[in-house]
Write a protein that holds these residues in place. Sequence first.
Motif, mmCIF file in Angstrom:
data_model
loop_
_atom_site.group_PDB
_atom_site.id
_atom_site.type_symbol
_atom_site.label_atom_id
_atom_site.label_comp_id
_atom_site.label_asym_id
_atom_site.label_seq_id
_atom_site.Cartn_x
_atom_site.Cartn_y
_atom_site.Cartn_z
ATOM 1 N N UNK A 1 -12.198 11.642 74.904
ATOM 2 C CA UNK A 1 -13.069 11.867 76.059
ATOM 3 C C UNK A 1 -14.325 11.025 75.868
ATOM 4 N N UNK A 2 -14.617 10.167 76.828
ATOM 5 C CA UNK A 2 -15.738 9.236 76.668
ATOM 6 C C UNK A 2 -17.081 9.953 76.573
ATOM 7 N N UNK A 3 -17.281 11.011 77.359
ATOM 8 C CA UNK A 3 -18.576 11.692 77.313
ATOM 9 C C UNK A 3 -18.784 12.378 75.962
ATOM 10 N N UNK A 4 -17.749 12.991 75.414
ATOM 11 C CA UNK A 4 -17.862 13.632 74.090
ATOM 12 C C UNK A 4 -18.099 12.581 73.010
ATOM 13 N N UNK A 5 -17.384 11.464 73.111
ATOM 14 C CA UNK A 5 -17.545 10.409 72.118
ATOM 15 C C UNK A 5 -18.969 9.865 72.125
ATOM 16 N N UNK A 6 -19.510 9.609 73.305
ATOM 17 C CA UNK A 6 -20.866 9.053 73.384
ATOM 18 C C UNK A 6 -21.915 10.072 72.957
ATOM 19 N N UNK A 7 -21.601 11.346 73.088
ATOM 20 C CA UNK A 7 -22.549 12.383 72.680
ATOM 21 C C UNK A 7 -22.469 12.667 71.182
ATOM 22 N N UNK A 8 -21.247 12.781 70.648
ATOM 23 C CA UNK A 8 -21.083 13.232 69.269
ATOM 24 C C UNK A 8 -20.370 12.258 68.339
ATOM 25 N N UNK A 9 -19.632 11.299 68.880
ATOM 26 C CA UNK A 9 -18.779 10.463 68.035
ATOM 27 C C UNK A 9 -19.363 9.140 67.594
ATOM 28 N N UNK A 10 -20.302 8.630 68.344
ATOM 29 C CA UNK A 10 -20.833 7.315 68.029
ATOM 30 C C UNK A 10 -21.998 7.408 67.041
ATOM 31 N N UNK B 1 -19.700 -3.782 68.002
ATOM 32 C CA UNK B 1 -18.318 -3.569 68.449
ATOM 33 C C UNK B 1 -17.460 -3.068 67.289
ATOM 34 N N UNK B 2 -17.615 -3.690 66.127
ATOM 35 C CA UNK B 2 -16.859 -3.252 64.946
ATOM 36 C C UNK B 2 -17.224 -1.813 64.574
ATOM 37 N N UNK B 3 -18.517 -1.493 64.643
ATOM 38 C CA UNK B 3 -18.952 -0.132 64.310
ATOM 39 C C UNK B 3 -18.378 0.879 65.286
ATOM 40 N N UNK B 4 -18.340 0.528 66.563
ATOM 41 C CA UNK B 4 -17.794 1.423 67.578
ATOM 42 C C UNK B 4 -16.297 1.631 67.372
ATOM 43 N N UNK B 5 -15.565 0.572 67.032
ATOM 44 C CA UNK B 5 -14.140 0.723 66.742
ATOM 45 C C UNK B 5 -13.933 1.638 65.539
ATOM 46 N N UNK B 6 -14.771 1.490 64.531
ATOM 47 C CA UNK B 6 -14.712 2.373 63.365
ATOM 48 C C UNK B 6 -15.007 3.812 63.779
ATOM 49 N N UNK B 7 -16.036 3.990 64.612
ATOM 50 C CA UNK B 7 -16.388 5.326 65.091
ATOM 51 C C UNK B 7 -15.229 5.971 65.857
ATOM 52 N N UNK B 8 -14.530 5.177 66.657
ATOM 53 C CA UNK B 8 -13.386 5.710 67.405
ATOM 54 C C UNK B 8 -12.350 6.275 66.435
ATOM 55 N N UNK B 9 -12.074 5.537 65.361
ATOM 56 C CA UNK B 9 -11.050 5.998 64.415
ATOM 57 C C UNK B 9 -11.515 7.203 63.607
ATOM 58 N N UNK B 10 -12.810 7.458 63.573
ATOM 59 C CA UNK B 10 -13.352 8.614 62.843
ATOM 60 C C UNK B 10 -13.601 9.829 63.738
ATOM 61 N N UNK B 11 -13.330 9.690 65.041
ATOM 62 C CA UNK B 11 -13.593 10.771 65.987
ATOM 63 C C UNK B 11 -12.637 11.945 65.763
ATOM 64 N N UNK B 12 -13.110 13.147 66.045
ATOM 65 C CA UNK B 12 -12.297 14.363 65.888
ATOM 66 C C UNK B 12 -11.022 14.336 66.736
ATOM 67 N N UNK B 13 -11.034 13.630 67.859
ATOM 68 C CA UNK B 13 -9.871 13.581 68.740
ATOM 69 C C UNK B 13 -8.952 12.395 68.446
ATOM 70 N N UNK B 14 -9.247 11.662 67.374
ATOM 71 C CA UNK B 14 -8.386 10.553 66.966
ATOM 72 C C UNK B 14 -7.239 11.125 66.144
ATOM 73 N N UNK B 15 -6.358 11.846 66.839
ATOM 74 C CA UNK B 15 -5.272 12.586 66.188
ATOM 75 C C UNK B 15 -3.941 11.850 66.222
#
Length: 86
Positions: free
Chosen positions: A29-38, A7-21
Amino acid sequence: MELTVLERQTLEDITNDNFYEDGLDSILWSDCFMQDGTTIGARKCRGVLSSLVQKGIINPIEKGGDGTISFTDAGKELMIELGYEE
């Protein structure tokens, strides 16, 4: 609140995502995040996101291709406690 390592890693991944602007108000976008962000893989990520929804940290993700990931108010407060600034 108790968070697992994934869970902590996923929260970190969310903040590092390209769309975390927009900081904690970002919508991903959940599908993009699960494909490229996690960093934990899509299958594990799907389960972890479900757990984060159950804990009230992120808003429920719509089924289908248009699902999004965003923080609830409680999730924003938690992220600030964890050191992620607005």
